[in-house]
Design an enzyme around this catalytic site. Structure first.
Site, PDB file in Angstrom:
ATOM      1  N   ASN A  89      67.886   3.740 -23.135  1.00 37.68           N
ATOM      2  CA  ASN A  89      67.839   3.348 -21.720  1.00 37.68           C
ATOM      3  C   ASN A  89      68.034   4.523 -20.760  1.00 37.68           C
ATOM      4  O   ASN A  89      68.501   4.373 -19.641  1.00 37.68           O
ATOM      5  CB  ASN A  89      68.822   2.201 -21.450  1.00 37.68           C
ATOM      6  CG  ASN A  89      70.249   2.564 -21.807  1.00 37.68           C
ATOM      7  OD1 ASN A  89      70.533   3.701 -22.164  1.00 37.68           O
ATOM      8  ND2 ASN A  89      71.157   1.606 -21.695  1.00 37.68           N
TER       9      ASN A  89
ATOM     10  N   ARG B   5      66.707   2.736 -14.876  1.00 36.08           N
ATOM     11  CA  ARG B   5      66.416   2.011 -16.115  1.00 36.08           C
ATOM     12  C   ARG B   5      65.223   1.070 -15.951  1.00 36.08           C
ATOM     13  O   ARG B   5      64.429   0.905 -16.891  1.00 36.08           O
ATOM     14  CB  ARG B   5      67.672   1.284 -16.590  1.00 36.08           C
ATOM     15  CG  ARG B   5      68.662   2.264 -17.250  1.00 36.08           C
ATOM     16  CD  ARG B   5      70.013   1.661 -17.431  1.00 36.08           C
ATOM     17  NE  ARG B   5      70.867   2.427 -18.338  1.00 36.08           N
ATOM     18  CZ  ARG B   5      72.160   2.199 -18.511  1.00 36.08           C
ATOM     19  NH1 ARG B   5      72.753   1.230 -17.838  1.00 36.08           N
ATOM     20  NH2 ARG B   5      72.865   2.925 -19.353  1.00 36.08           N
TER      21      ARG B   5
ATOM     22  N   ARG C  65      76.138   4.060 -11.011  1.00 34.54           N
ATOM     23  CA  ARG C  65      75.888   2.828 -11.775  1.00 34.54           C
ATOM     24  C   ARG C  65      74.793   2.010 -11.088  1.00 34.54           C
ATOM     25  O   ARG C  65      73.961   1.381 -11.742  1.00 34.54           O
ATOM     26  CB  ARG C  65      77.165   1.986 -11.898  1.00 34.54           C
ATOM     27  CG  ARG C  65      78.289   2.605 -12.708  1.00 34.54           C
ATOM     28  CD  ARG C  65      78.001   2.812 -14.168  1.00 34.54           C
ATOM     29  NE  ARG C  65      77.518   1.629 -14.860  1.00 34.54           N
ATOM     30  CZ  ARG C  65      77.459   1.508 -16.191  1.00 34.54           C
ATOM     31  NH1 ARG C  65      77.868   2.495 -16.974  1.00 34.54           N
ATOM     32  NH2 ARG C  65      76.968   0.432 -16.741  1.00 34.54           N
TER      33      ARG C  65
ATOM     34  N   PHE D  18      76.244  -2.033 -32.622  1.00 40.59           N
ATOM     35  CA  PHE D  18      75.182  -1.055 -32.389  1.00 40.59           C
ATOM     36  C   PHE D  18      75.674   0.393 -32.455  1.00 40.59           C
ATOM     37  O   PHE D  18      74.912   1.314 -32.202  1.00 40.59           O
ATOM     38  CB  PHE D  18      74.505  -1.313 -31.029  1.00 40.59           C
ATOM     39  CG  PHE D  18      75.447  -1.335 -29.852  1.00 40.59           C
ATOM     40  CD1 PHE D  18      75.910  -0.151 -29.283  1.00 40.59           C
ATOM     41  CD2 PHE D  18      75.872  -2.543 -29.294  1.00 40.59           C
ATOM     42  CE1 PHE D  18      76.767  -0.155 -28.201  1.00 40.59           C
ATOM     43  CE2 PHE D  18      76.744  -2.558 -28.208  1.00 40.59           C
ATOM     44  CZ  PHE D  18      77.192  -1.350 -27.661  1.00 40.59           C
TER      45      PHE D  18
ATOM     46  N   THR E 111      72.290  -2.237 -18.094  1.00 41.05           N
ATOM     47  CA  THR E 111      72.148  -1.656 -19.438  1.00 41.05           C
ATOM     48  C   THR E 111      70.817  -2.032 -20.071  1.00 41.05           C
ATOM     49  O   THR E 111      70.122  -1.185 -20.640  1.00 41.05           O
ATOM     50  CB  THR E 111      73.307  -2.156 -20.335  1.00 41.05           C
ATOM     51  OG1 THR E 111      74.548  -1.913 -19.676  1.00 41.05           O
ATOM     52  CG2 THR E 111      73.284  -1.461 -21.688  1.00 41.05           C
TER      53      THR E 111
ATOM     54  N   LYS F  66      69.373  10.834 -21.467  1.00 39.86           N
ATOM     55  CA  LYS F  66      69.379  10.597 -22.912  1.00 39.86           C
ATOM     56  C   LYS F  66      68.116  11.120 -23.605  1.00 39.86           C
ATOM     57  O   LYS F  66      67.118  11.443 -22.955  1.00 39.86           O
ATOM     58  CB  LYS F  66      69.563   9.090 -23.160  1.00 39.86           C
ATOM     59  CG  LYS F  66      70.932   8.561 -22.705  1.00 39.86           C
ATOM     60  CD  LYS F  66      71.101   7.083 -23.071  1.00 39.86           C
ATOM     61  CE  LYS F  66      72.487   6.579 -22.677  1.00 39.86           C
ATOM     62  NZ  LYS F  66      72.683   5.144 -23.066  1.00 39.86           N
TER      63      LYS F  66
HETATM   64  P1  ADP Z   1      76.180   1.233 -20.192  1.00 38.28           P
HETATM   65  O1  ADP Z   1      75.477   2.477 -20.710  1.00 38.28           O
HETATM   66  O2  ADP Z   1      75.317   0.469 -19.219  1.00 38.28           O
HETATM   67  O3  ADP Z   1      77.558   1.529 -19.644  1.00 38.28           O
HETATM   68  P2  ADP Z   1      77.520   0.151 -22.545  1.00 38.28           P
HETATM   69  O4  ADP Z   1      78.655   1.070 -22.216  1.00 38.28           O
HETATM   70  O5  ADP Z   1      77.828  -1.294 -22.764  1.00 38.28           O
HETATM   71  O6  ADP Z   1      76.358   0.239 -21.442  1.00 38.28           O
HETATM   72  O7  ADP Z   1      76.796   0.662 -23.875  1.00 38.28           O
HETATM   73  C1  ADP Z   1      76.641   2.036 -24.139  1.00 38.28           C
HETATM   74  C2  ADP Z   1      75.235   2.287 -24.634  1.00 38.28           C
HETATM   75  O8  ADP Z   1      75.068   1.618 -25.889  1.00 38.28           O
HETATM   76  C3  ADP Z   1      74.110   1.685 -23.770  1.00 38.28           C
HETATM   77  O9  ADP Z   1      73.762   2.500 -22.665  1.00 38.28           O
HETATM   78  C4  ADP Z   1      72.973   1.601 -24.773  1.00 38.28           C
HETATM   79  O10 ADP Z   1      72.377   2.874 -25.015  1.00 38.28           O
HETATM   80  C5  ADP Z   1      73.733   1.145 -26.016  1.00 38.28           C
HETATM   81  N1  ADP Z   1      73.775  -0.320 -26.136  1.00 38.28           N
HETATM   82  C6  ADP Z   1      74.500  -1.181 -25.386  1.00 38.28           C
HETATM   83  N2  ADP Z   1      74.296  -2.464 -25.770  1.00 38.28           N
HETATM   84  C7  ADP Z   1      73.415  -2.405 -26.802  1.00 38.28           C
HETATM   85  C8  ADP Z   1      72.806  -3.386 -27.642  1.00 38.28           C
HETATM   86  N3  ADP Z   1      73.075  -4.683 -27.512  1.00 38.28           N
HETATM   87  N4  ADP Z   1      71.951  -2.945 -28.606  1.00 38.28           N
HETATM   88  C9  ADP Z   1      71.687  -1.642 -28.773  1.00 38.28           C
HETATM   89  N5  ADP Z   1      72.239  -0.664 -28.019  1.00 38.28           N
HETATM   90  C10 ADP Z   1      73.082  -1.028 -27.045  1.00 38.28           C
HETATM   91 MG    MG Z   2      79.223   2.270 -20.631  1.00 40.91          MG
END
Ligand code: ADP
Ligand code: MG
Length: 140
Positions: A114, A104, A87, A59, A93, A11
């Site tokens: 992240n 992370r 993963r 978000f 996350t 990212k």
């Molecule tokens: P992951 O990337 O671990 O699969 P998600 O698919 O739930 O997580 O979310 C996609 C992306 O959205 C996350 O990697 C992060 O960049 C962002 N994100 C997730 N939850 C939040 C939050 N509560 N506040 C701000 N950004 C978030």
């Molecule tokens: Mg995801």
């Protein structure tokens, strides 16, 4: 164990800090092989399309703005159980919850910034790979 393919994004927070190599090193150390890779700067349309599944989340707009704030590196990763293996090495996350040694835990700046994206299942892996790569760009 099955050889799988998954989709990864390094990212903008990571490209900005010039740590794409450090992150790729973690992926490779976890047994994942980079079989496609390119550095791109996503358009808003692309980022909104890619994250369409999160459209209703509070978000969403901030996430899209963050994802187009700088270049990213999109990759296809291959290896045994690549989807869950990726993963695992990514970590949770929220970096505050990420296990020690994960990408992370070591590199993420916040729950939003992240450092990496990884597909969450076989169907999303297939769709996400096809979103950014044609077959000829993937060399396994
Ligand atoms: P992951 O990337 O671990 O699969 P998600 O698919 O739930 O997580 O979310 C996609 C992306 O959205 C996350 O990697 C992060 O960049 C962002 N994100 C997730 N939850 C939040 C939050 N509560 N506040 C701000 N950004 C978030
Ligand atoms: Mg995801």
């Amino acid at each position: 164990m099955a050889i799988e393919r998954t989709f990864s994004i390094i990212k903008p927070d990571a490209t900005r800090r010039n740590i794409t190599g450090k992150i790729t090193d973690k992926l490779e150390a976890a047994g994942l092989r980079v079989i496609a890779s390119k550095r791109i700067h996503m358009t808003r349309d692309q980022a909104e399309g890619f994250y369409a599944v999160h459209k209703e989340r509070p978000f969403f707009n901030d996430l899209v703005t963050f994802m187009i704030s700088g270049p990213v590196v999109v990759q296809v990763l291959e290896g045994e159980n690549a989807i869950s293996q990726n993963r695992e090495v990514m970590g949770a996350t929220n970096p505050a919850d990420a296990a020690p040694g994960t990408i992370r835990a070591e590199f993420a700046e916040s729950i939003e910034a992240n450092s990496v994206h990884g597909s969450d299942g076989p169907d999303t892996a297939k769709t996400e790979i096809a979103f950014f790569f044609s077959d000829g760009e993937i060399v396994g």
